[in-house]
Write an enzyme that holds these catalytic residues in place. Structure first.
Site, PDB file in Angstrom:
ATOM      1  N   HIS A  37       0.943  -1.026  -0.232  1.00  0.00           N
ATOM      2  CA  HIS A  37       0.376  -0.170  -0.052  1.00  0.00           C
ATOM      3  C   HIS A  37       0.902   1.110  -0.005  1.00  0.00           C
ATOM      4  O   HIS A  37       0.811   2.222  -0.823  1.00  0.00           O
ATOM      5  CB  HIS A  37      -1.146  -0.051   1.307  1.00  0.00           C
ATOM      6  CG  HIS A  37      -2.232  -1.310   1.464  1.00  0.00           C
ATOM      7  ND1 HIS A  37      -1.811  -1.745   2.279  1.00  0.00           N
ATOM      8  CD2 HIS A  37      -3.405  -1.470   0.682  1.00  0.00           C
ATOM      9  CE1 HIS A  37      -3.139  -2.603   2.162  1.00  0.00           C
ATOM     10  NE2 HIS A  37      -3.326  -2.432   1.111  1.00  0.00           N
ATOM     11  N   SER A 188      -2.936  -7.289   2.384  1.00  0.00           N
ATOM     12  CA  SER A 188      -3.635  -7.890   4.452  1.00  0.00           C
ATOM     13  C   SER A 188      -4.005  -8.620   5.352  1.00  0.00           C
ATOM     14  O   SER A 188      -4.347  -9.340   5.491  1.00  0.00           O
ATOM     15  CB  SER A 188      -4.640  -7.084   3.974  1.00  0.00           C
ATOM     16  OG  SER A 188      -4.270  -5.624   3.977  1.00  0.00           O
TER      17      SER A 188
HETATM   18  P1  AMP Z   1      -6.736  -3.496  -0.146  1.00  0.00           P
HETATM   19  O1  AMP Z   1      -6.109  -2.974   0.773  1.00  0.00           O
HETATM   20  O2  AMP Z   1      -6.387  -4.984  -0.537  1.00  0.00           O
HETATM   21  O3  AMP Z   1      -7.938  -3.313  -1.643  1.00  0.00           O
HETATM   22  O4  AMP Z   1      -5.671  -3.434  -1.499  1.00  0.00           O
HETATM   23  C1  AMP Z   1      -5.679  -1.383  -2.049  1.00  0.00           C
HETATM   24  C2  AMP Z   1      -4.803  -1.215  -3.083  1.00  0.00           C
HETATM   25  O5  AMP Z   1      -3.249  -1.735  -2.667  1.00  0.00           O
HETATM   26  C3  AMP Z   1      -5.118  -2.403  -4.405  1.00  0.00           C
HETATM   27  O6  AMP Z   1      -5.059  -1.136  -5.482  1.00  0.00           O
HETATM   28  C4  AMP Z   1      -4.251  -3.310  -4.318  1.00  0.00           C
HETATM   29  O7  AMP Z   1      -3.830  -4.119  -5.664  1.00  0.00           O
HETATM   30  C5  AMP Z   1      -2.902  -2.786  -3.702  1.00  0.00           C
HETATM   31  N1  AMP Z   1      -2.075  -3.645  -3.352  1.00  0.00           N
HETATM   32  C6  AMP Z   1      -2.584  -5.073  -2.414  1.00  0.00           C
HETATM   33  N2  AMP Z   1      -1.368  -4.886  -2.154  1.00  0.00           N
HETATM   34  C7  AMP Z   1       0.043  -4.964  -2.673  1.00  0.00           C
HETATM   35  C8  AMP Z   1       1.153  -5.119  -3.417  1.00  0.00           C
HETATM   36  N3  AMP Z   1       2.181  -5.811  -2.356  1.00  0.00           N
HETATM   37  N4  AMP Z   1       2.111  -3.978  -3.915  1.00  0.00           N
HETATM   38  C9  AMP Z   1       1.118  -3.108  -4.623  1.00  0.00           C
HETATM   39  N5  AMP Z   1       0.035  -3.121  -4.549  1.00  0.00           N
HETATM   40  C10 AMP Z   1      -0.834  -3.464  -3.898  1.00  0.00           C
END
Ligand code: AMP
Length: 282
Positions: A37, A188
């Site tokens: 993130h 997460s």
């Molecule tokens: P989430 O909180 O899982 O909904 O993710 C929020 C944003 O962070 C989304 O655009 C995900 O694709 C991105 N994201 C989650 N994990 C990663 C990671 N390991 N590397 C880069 N971006 C990520």
């Protein structure tokens, strides 16, 4: 860093930013933040003047109530991490702020089946809920740039389709997947893995790399079944391992069929569902 819970207060503050001609980049998240993130926040910093992050665990994109209940929530930690990454504003709405008129209205889109394969097949309703919340957040924040991670390959593909179809005035920017040292994509959900499954989950990226290395040597079907087997033999349970056209997201049969190809995987490590992907040809 300013923190807002209410839409009207947020918009009052954003009007000033817009008036000053500043470019706004927006990073929507569900919290339980990690370095993946934060790399999105840093990317946002590089291309804009003002960075907004939202933390909202969107109930309409969970097809499994247990998954929603177990989703990690670590707001105080998240705030500290965002401060350290120089995020300018954090938006933490309640469900009633995002859906004041209820959750039934969803954007009507022609998704050409992109929402029905892979994640769409195994998590019915997930993408309708995801697109609903992204549309609502974009309407509220009105950013110049929307930053999303490559980690959620199908998610950003669908968001790109929505932005194009609805002519939304924002540019989607995709940021590379950040990985742990052993290759596991940060997520997460990783914090719910017990130490044994955490260690075993490194096989996911190894299988993706195997697919990359052998794309010209093995047939697609054999490649997918070999990679699934690698994951299963480590004690995880593959839900799908597919090699797809990166635009239509439909599985391909032959490597020559497509200019742009990605390998996408979902599997269970105990009761934790993990996804990952790797671009094989671009
Ligand atoms: P989430 O909180 O899982 O909904 O993710 C929020 C944003 O962070 C989304 O655009 C995900 O694709 C991105 N994201 C989650 N994990 C990663 C990671 N390991 N590397 C880069 N971006 C990520």
């Amino acid at each position: 860093m300013n923190i807002y819970n209410k839409v009207d207060k947020l918009q009052e503050s954003l009007r000033r930013i817009h008036r000053n001609g500043k470019k706004i980049a927006f990073v929507p998240t569900m919290g339980a933040l990690h370095q993946g993130h934060l790399s999105l926040i840093r990317h946002a910093r590089e291309i804009s003047d003002f960075v907004i992050c939202s933390i909202f665990v969107n109930p309409t994109q969970f097809n499994n109530n247990e998954d929603l209940k177990k989703y990690p929530r670590t707001l105080e930690e998240d705030k500290k991490m965002l401060l350290s990454a120089h995020c300018d504003l954090l938006f933490v709405p309640e469900i009633s702020d995002i859906y004041p008129d209820g959750t039934s209205l969803k954007p009507e889109l022609q998704l050409n089946g992109v929402d029905l394969v892979m994640e769409g097949k195994f998590r019915p309703g997930h993408f309708a809920g995801m697109l609903q919340v992204v549309k609502r957040l974009l309407d509220i924040v009105q950013p110049d740039f929307l930053i999303m991670g490559q980690k959620d390959f199908q998610q950003y593909s669908l968001v790109a389709m929505m932005i194009k179809q609805l002519n939304l005035p924002c540019n989607l920017v995709v940021s590379l997947t950040v990985r742990e040292e052993d290759g596991l994509a940060m997520s997460s959900r990783n914090r719910r893995l017990d130490p044994d499954f955490r260690k075993k989950s490194a096989i996911i990226y190894k299988a993706l790399q195997f697919a990359h290395q052998n794309i010209n040597k093995l047939g697609i079907e054999e490649l997918c079944s070999t990679c699934s087997k690698m994951i299963d033999e480590e004690g995880l349970r593959t839900e799908y391992f597919e090699i797809v056209d990166s635009e239509s997201l439909q599985p391909i049969k032959y490597i020559a069929e497509s200019e742009k190809i990605a390998a996408c995987v979902a599997c269970w490590a105990g009761d934790v569902r993990l996804i990952d992907n790797l671009i094989l040809k671009e």
